[in-house]
Design a protein around this motif. Structure first.
Motif, PDB file in Angstrom:
ATOM      1  N   LEU A  79       0.815  -1.215   0.000  1.00 48.56           N
ATOM      2  CA  LEU A  79       0.000   0.000   0.000  1.00 48.56           C
ATOM      3  C   LEU A  79       0.855   1.274   0.000  1.00 48.56           C
ATOM      4  O   LEU A  79       0.559   2.231  -0.705  1.00 48.56           O
ATOM      5  CB  LEU A  79      -0.914  -0.036   1.236  1.00 48.56           C
ATOM      6  N   VAL A  80       1.923   1.269   0.790  1.00 46.15           N
ATOM      7  CA  VAL A  80       2.760   2.469   0.873  1.00 46.15           C
ATOM      8  C   VAL A  80       3.362   2.790  -0.493  1.00 46.15           C
ATOM      9  O   VAL A  80       3.357   3.946  -0.932  1.00 46.15           O
ATOM     10  CB  VAL A  80       3.872   2.270   1.926  1.00 46.15           C
ATOM     11  N   GLU A  81       3.839   1.752  -1.167  1.00 50.99           N
ATOM     12  CA  GLU A  81       4.437   1.960  -2.488  1.00 50.99           C
ATOM     13  C   GLU A  81       3.385   2.510  -3.461  1.00 50.99           C
ATOM     14  O   GLU A  81       3.641   3.443  -4.228  1.00 50.99           O
ATOM     15  CB  GLU A  81       4.999   0.639  -3.012  1.00 50.99           C
ATOM     16  N   ARG A  82       2.190   1.917  -3.378  1.00 50.48           N
ATOM     17  CA  ARG A  82       1.131   2.323  -4.311  1.00 50.48           C
ATOM     18  C   ARG A  82       0.803   3.810  -4.157  1.00 50.48           C
ATOM     19  O   ARG A  82       0.740   4.561  -5.125  1.00 50.48           O
ATOM     20  CB  ARG A  82      -0.124   1.487  -4.031  1.00 50.48           C
ATOM     21  N   TYR A  83       0.630   4.239  -2.904  1.00 48.29           N
ATOM     22  CA  TYR A  83       0.239   5.635  -2.701  1.00 48.29           C
ATOM     23  C   TYR A  83       1.427   6.587  -2.835  1.00 48.29           C
ATOM     24  O   TYR A  83       1.240   7.753  -3.158  1.00 48.29           O
ATOM     25  CB  TYR A  83      -0.497   5.807  -1.372  1.00 48.29           C
ATOM     26  N   ARG A  84       2.651   6.073  -2.572  1.00 51.29           N
ATOM     27  CA  ARG A  84       3.817   6.940  -2.845  1.00 51.29           C
ATOM     28  C   ARG A  84       3.879   7.249  -4.340  1.00 51.29           C
ATOM     29  O   ARG A  84       4.111   8.378  -4.747  1.00 51.29           O
ATOM     30  CB  ARG A  84       5.125   6.263  -2.415  1.00 51.29           C
ATOM     31  N   ILE A  85       3.641   6.217  -5.147  1.00 49.49           N
ATOM     32  CA  ILE A  85       3.699   6.420  -6.597  1.00 49.49           C
ATOM     33  C   ILE A  85       2.552   7.321  -7.048  1.00 49.49           C
ATOM     34  O   ILE A  85       2.729   8.226  -7.858  1.00 49.49           O
ATOM     35  CB  ILE A  85       3.657   5.057  -7.318  1.00 49.49           C
ATOM     36  N   GLU A  86       1.364   7.095  -6.476  1.00 46.30           N
ATOM     37  CA  GLU A  86       0.212   7.884  -6.938  1.00 46.30           C
ATOM     38  C   GLU A  86       0.275   9.343  -6.473  1.00 46.30           C
ATOM     39  O   GLU A  86      -0.059  10.247  -7.232  1.00 46.30           O
ATOM     40  CB  GLU A  86      -1.098   7.252  -6.451  1.00 46.30           C
ATOM     41  N   PHE A  87       0.722   9.566  -5.217  1.00 49.27           N
ATOM     42  CA  PHE A  87       0.667  10.921  -4.668  1.00 49.27           C
ATOM     43  C   PHE A  87       2.041  11.566  -4.468  1.00 49.27           C
ATOM     44  O   PHE A  87       2.121  12.675  -3.940  1.00 49.27           O
ATOM     45  CB  PHE A  87      -0.076  10.907  -3.320  1.00 49.27           C
ATOM     46  N   GLY A  88       3.108  10.873  -4.845  1.00 49.94           N
ATOM     47  CA  GLY A  88       4.451  11.380  -4.573  1.00 49.94           C
ATOM     48  C   GLY A  88       4.753  12.705  -5.251  1.00 49.94           C
ATOM     49  O   GLY A  88       5.246  13.648  -4.620  1.00 49.94           O
ATOM     50  N   ARG A  89       4.448  12.782  -6.533  1.00 49.96           N
ATOM     51  CA  ARG A  89       4.749  14.025  -7.251  1.00 49.96           C
ATOM     52  C   ARG A  89       3.832  15.148  -6.785  1.00 49.96           C
ATOM     53  O   ARG A  89       4.219  16.315  -6.756  1.00 49.96           O
ATOM     54  CB  ARG A  89       4.634  13.807  -8.763  1.00 49.96           C
TER      55      ARG A  89
END
Lengths: 186, 156
Positions: free
Chosen positions: B2-12
């Motif tokens: 989950l952390v990876e998924r949301y880092r990728i989605e909301f990171g930028r």
């Protein structure tokens, strides 16, 4: 300001927006481990760890179709000189068939640790059986976490996976484990 | 995960909201920890993404407010990569980054989601819980503020 200079300004403005957006950095992937380390330190449940879960006895439910597929992969792997015709996509990689019954879905995709949780990379296709969506995917030997994405919005665990693992945030991911011999547990 | 998924989605989004990568990573990390600690208050697990997004946005606003009070030399990892683009484009991009500080919090959220994440207005409306028309107006006003700022800088 005349029309011509306005047009030029608009062009440069759009160029600036595009240049700005293109240069924005994505936070580093090391963040994931840092977060999970902090979460584990906060959660007694999280301290169990995935390795302990793998080593402990687990109840395994296997669908007959998956078992048949895994058995055929195992048989073909042991058959001399037939490796090229088996479920092996390449060395250390096994073809795995994923299925989800979702009669109301317009689209179903597969997202997991093997594709950086991309929603768009692996699309399931409707099969002949009503409501059944399938995809056959080459996966590397090891353990993978995954979820199905229905209609691009709903993330759901595989109801038939042999195990679900807490993601640390109250939701669960499905687990698939592939051995070096190509045997699939799902 | 989950952390990876949301880092990728909301990171930028986080990077653009706070203005530098290190601060964005801190904001994301704090958002995940706060989400974990207050999971009981997420009444609709199916809307975890929206709930987490709101926590992250609040963390970004807090981080930006703190960042404005810190010396500049503490921000050593800029939000933007040095890209292989013509000098003028890079300068214009940097000018936009500076001009973002002129936007209100709501304008900045909507602008970043539209122009950095490339989301549709419908997606933004779903995440922010605002109407499409109101969001179009926020983005329009944000663009006008940025355009005026750039025109002032470039003497256009």
């Amino acid at each position: 300001m005349n029309d011509k200079s306005s047009e030029l300004s608009e062009d440069r403005f759009e160029l600036a927006l595009a240049a700005y957006a293109a240069g924005i950095r994505q936070p580093a992937s090391g963040l994931d481990n840092a977060v999970m380390a902090r979460v584990r330190s906060l959660s007694p449940r999280g301290r169990r760890g995935f390795l302990q879960w793998l080593l402990a006895p687990q109840r395994v439910n296997v669908r007959p179709i998956v078992l048949a597929f895994a058995a055929s992969v195992a048989l073909l792997l042991m058959w001399p000189g037939r490796a090229a015709d088996t479920g092996l996509a390449s060395a250390g990689t096994v073809l795995v068939r994923f299925e989800l019954v979702a009669p109301e879905a317009s689209t179903v995709s597969l997202a997991g640790s093997f594709n950086s949780w991309s929603q768009d990379a692996i699309r399931l296709v409707p099969s002949a059986a009503p409501g059944l969506w399938t995809a056959t995917v080459p996966l590397k030997v090891g353990s993978h976490e995954y979820l199905f994405v229905v209609d691009g919005q709903r993330w759901i665990a595989d109801p038939t996976a042999h195990a679900q693992v807490a993601d640390g945030f109250g939701q669960t991911n499905s687990i698939i484990v592939i051995s070096p011999r190509g045997v699939v547990k799902s | 995960m989950l952390v990876e998924r949301y880092r990728i989605e909301f990171g930028r989004y986080a990077t653009a909201m706070v203005g530098d990568q290190d601060t964005a990573e801190d904001a994301l990390q704090e958002a995940f920890i706060r989400a974990f600690q207050s999971l009981q208050s997420c009444r609709e697990p199916s809307r975890f993404k929206h709930w987490f997004f709101r926590i992250l946005t609040n963390q970004c606003h807090n981080a930006r407010a703190r960042r404005r009070t810190e010396p500049l030399d503490q921000h050593d990892t800029p939000a933007r990569e040095r890209a292989d683009r013509p000098m003028e484009q890079d300068e214009l991009g940097r000018a936009i980054e500076g001009a973002l500080n002129e936007l209100t919090a709501e304008q900045r959220e909507a602008f970043v989601m539209k122009h950095v994440d490339g989301r549709s207005y419908e997606e933004i409306a779903e995440l922010l819980g605002a109407g499409v028309d109101a969001l179009k107006m926020r983005v329009y006003r944000a663009r006008e503020v940025l355009r005026k700022k750039l025109e002032g800088l470039n003497g256009a």
